[in-house]
Design a protein around this motif. Structure first.
Motif, PDB file in Angstrom:
ATOM      1  N   LEU A 184     -34.043  14.277  36.628  1.00 21.55           N
ATOM      2  CA  LEU A 184     -35.454  13.895  36.589  1.00 21.55           C
ATOM      3  C   LEU A 184     -35.741  12.861  35.502  1.00 21.55           C
ATOM      4  CD1 LEU A 184     -37.366  17.270  37.002  1.00 21.55           C
ATOM      5  CD2 LEU A 184     -37.200  15.419  38.668  1.00 21.55           C
ATOM      6  N   PRO A 185     -36.534  11.838  35.821  1.00 17.73           N
ATOM      7  CA  PRO A 185     -36.923  10.828  34.825  1.00 17.73           C
ATOM      8  C   PRO A 185     -38.126  11.302  34.010  1.00 17.73           C
ATOM      9  CG  PRO A 185     -37.791  10.206  36.956  1.00 17.73           C
ATOM     10  CD  PRO A 185     -37.001  11.470  37.178  1.00 17.73           C
ATOM     11  N   ILE A 186     -37.939  12.371  33.234  1.00 24.48           N
ATOM     12  CA  ILE A 186     -39.041  12.954  32.473  1.00 24.48           C
ATOM     13  C   ILE A 186     -38.931  12.602  30.999  1.00 24.48           C
ATOM     14  CG2 ILE A 186     -39.419  14.844  34.088  1.00 24.48           C
ATOM     15  CD1 ILE A 186     -37.801  16.640  32.233  1.00 24.48           C
ATOM     16  N   PRO A 240     -51.181   1.975  31.499  1.00 23.39           N
ATOM     17  CA  PRO A 240     -50.434   3.038  32.188  1.00 23.39           C
ATOM     18  C   PRO A 240     -49.510   3.818  31.269  1.00 23.39           C
ATOM     19  CG  PRO A 240     -49.701   0.851  32.897  1.00 23.39           C
ATOM     20  CD  PRO A 240     -50.945   0.654  32.112  1.00 23.39           C
ATOM     21  N   ASP A 241     -49.039   3.197  30.190  1.00 24.45           N
ATOM     22  CA  ASP A 241     -48.136   3.933  29.299  1.00 24.45           C
ATOM     23  C   ASP A 241     -48.879   4.967  28.447  1.00 24.45           C
ATOM     24  OD1 ASP A 241     -49.447   2.233  27.571  1.00 24.45           O
ATOM     25  OD2 ASP A 241     -47.635   1.342  26.723  1.00 24.45           O
ATOM     26  N   PHE A 298     -45.651   4.768  33.545  1.00 24.48           N
ATOM     27  CA  PHE A 298     -46.222   6.106  33.471  1.00 24.48           C
ATOM     28  C   PHE A 298     -45.167   7.051  32.912  1.00 24.48           C
ATOM     29  CE2 PHE A 298     -48.881   4.487  37.089  1.00 24.48           C
ATOM     30  CZ  PHE A 298     -50.104   4.613  36.453  1.00 24.48           C
ATOM     31  N   ARG A 299     -45.631   8.131  32.289  1.00 29.29           N
ATOM     32  CA  ARG A 299     -44.735   9.125  31.728  1.00 29.29           C
ATOM     33  C   ARG A 299     -44.853  10.436  32.511  1.00 29.29           C
ATOM     34  NH1 ARG A 299     -43.282   8.259  26.305  1.00 29.29           N
ATOM     35  NH2 ARG A 299     -43.395  10.496  25.909  1.00 29.29           N
ATOM     36  N   PHE A 300     -43.824  11.302  32.367  1.00 28.58           N
ATOM     37  CA  PHE A 300     -43.824  12.579  33.061  1.00 28.58           C
ATOM     38  C   PHE A 300     -43.347  13.701  32.135  1.00 28.58           C
ATOM     39  CE2 PHE A 300     -43.691   9.685  36.633  1.00 28.58           C
ATOM     40  CZ  PHE A 300     -44.473  10.322  37.595  1.00 28.58           C
ATOM     41  N   SER A 301     -43.914  14.895  32.357  1.00 26.25           N
ATOM     42  CA  SER A 301     -43.457  16.088  31.656  1.00 26.25           C
ATOM     43  C   SER A 301     -43.374  17.244  32.645  1.00 26.25           C
ATOM     44  CB  SER A 301     -44.400  16.446  30.500  1.00 26.25           C
ATOM     45  OG  SER A 301     -45.695  16.748  30.991  1.00 26.25           O
ATOM     46  N   VAL A 302     -42.553  18.243  32.320  1.00 29.94           N
ATOM     47  CA  VAL A 302     -42.425  19.443  33.149  1.00 29.94           C
ATOM     48  C   VAL A 302     -43.144  20.582  32.453  1.00 29.94           C
ATOM     49  CG1 VAL A 302     -40.841  21.144  34.108  1.00 29.94           C
ATOM     50  CG2 VAL A 302     -40.263  18.711  34.208  1.00 29.94           C
ATOM     51  N   ASP A 303     -44.067  21.205  33.178  1.00 30.12           N
ATOM     52  CA  ASP A 303     -44.902  22.270  32.620  1.00 30.12           C
ATOM     53  C   ASP A 303     -44.254  23.641  32.803  1.00 30.12           C
ATOM     54  OD1 ASP A 303     -47.109  23.437  31.445  1.00 30.12           O
ATOM     55  OD2 ASP A 303     -48.221  23.590  33.312  1.00 30.12           O
TER      56      ASP A 303
END
Length: 225
Positions: free
Chosen positions: A137-139, A86-87, A117-122
């Motif tokens: 946000l946990p991004i 998941p990472d 899991f990871r997150f990004s803002v587009d």
């Protein structure tokens, strides 16, 4: 460049060659997520993992999917099926998704981040940008929209905006991705201002899955010269 299963439409997935990383970008729903992860699994199991593939594979996440009951379990089931940690998965969300229901979005993201899991803002900076939500946000990353990158070496306002986003992101502990890098001059400018990752046609055009191995061989050959 783009990657998709040879039996799927190319618009369904994109693999972008970036400096320091490569991203899988998904344009459709969960069924396409599974198709792209299956392609990744083929390379993983074959023992021939292209040098330009990165640690993370990025999947677009729509508001409908994030708010769907059981979405987290569905994702975990698929990555377990293909034995993908998941990472290695990074979900890309839009500012519109965040603003539509900030508290609920943060709750869902935090739950998924428990599985690493990871997150990004587009497309940061194009519509609903708010410094208030960035601190909540946990991004892991921000992506600077290509509209700021295309004239970054010619328009002082664009250059200032890009410099500010990079500096602010780093102070918040976030990595920065520059989207739409198409020239050596843009790449140099961004490098000089400590941008972390560069994405765009300056590195490669779109490729289908069957072309990736050939691209990798050519990539290695050029590095040896």
């Amino acid at each position: 460049m783009a990657v998709c299963n040879d039996n799927t439409e190319q618009e369904q997935g994109r693999l972008f060659k970036c400096h320091k990383c490569t991203w899988i970008k998904i344009y459709t729903g969960f069924s396409c997520h599974q198709a792209i992860l299956a392609v990744i699994a083929v390379y993983q199991y074959s023992g021939h993992w292209p040098d330009f593939f990165s640690t993370w594979q990025r999947l677009n996440l729509s508001p409908k999917e994030l708010n769907q009951n059981g979405f987290e379990e569905k994702v975990l089931k698929v990555i377990r099926k293909y034995d993908i940690p998941p990472d290695r998965i990074e979900f890309e969300i839009t500012e519109r998704l965040v603003i539509s229901n900030l508290e609920n979005t943060i709750e869902k993201m935090l739950k998924m981040k428990q599985h690493v899991f990871r997150f990004s803002v587009d497309d940061f900076g194009t519509g609903y940008s708010s410094l208030a939500y960035l601190k909540e946000l946990p991004i892991n990353r921000l992506k600077i929209d290509r509209s700021f990158i295309c004239d970054v070496t010619e328009d002082r306002n664009d250059a200032t905006i890009v410099e500010t986003i990079i500096s602010m992101s780093h102070h918040l502990g976030l990595e920065v991705v520059a989207e739409g890098v198409e020239t050596q001059e843009q790449h140099f400018f961004l490098s000089q201002h400590a941008c972390d990752i560069f994405q765009g046609y300056y590195f490669s055009e779109a490729l289908i899955a069957s072309e990736i191995t050939m691209f990798d061989l050519q990539h290695n050959k050029e590095n040896l010269q």
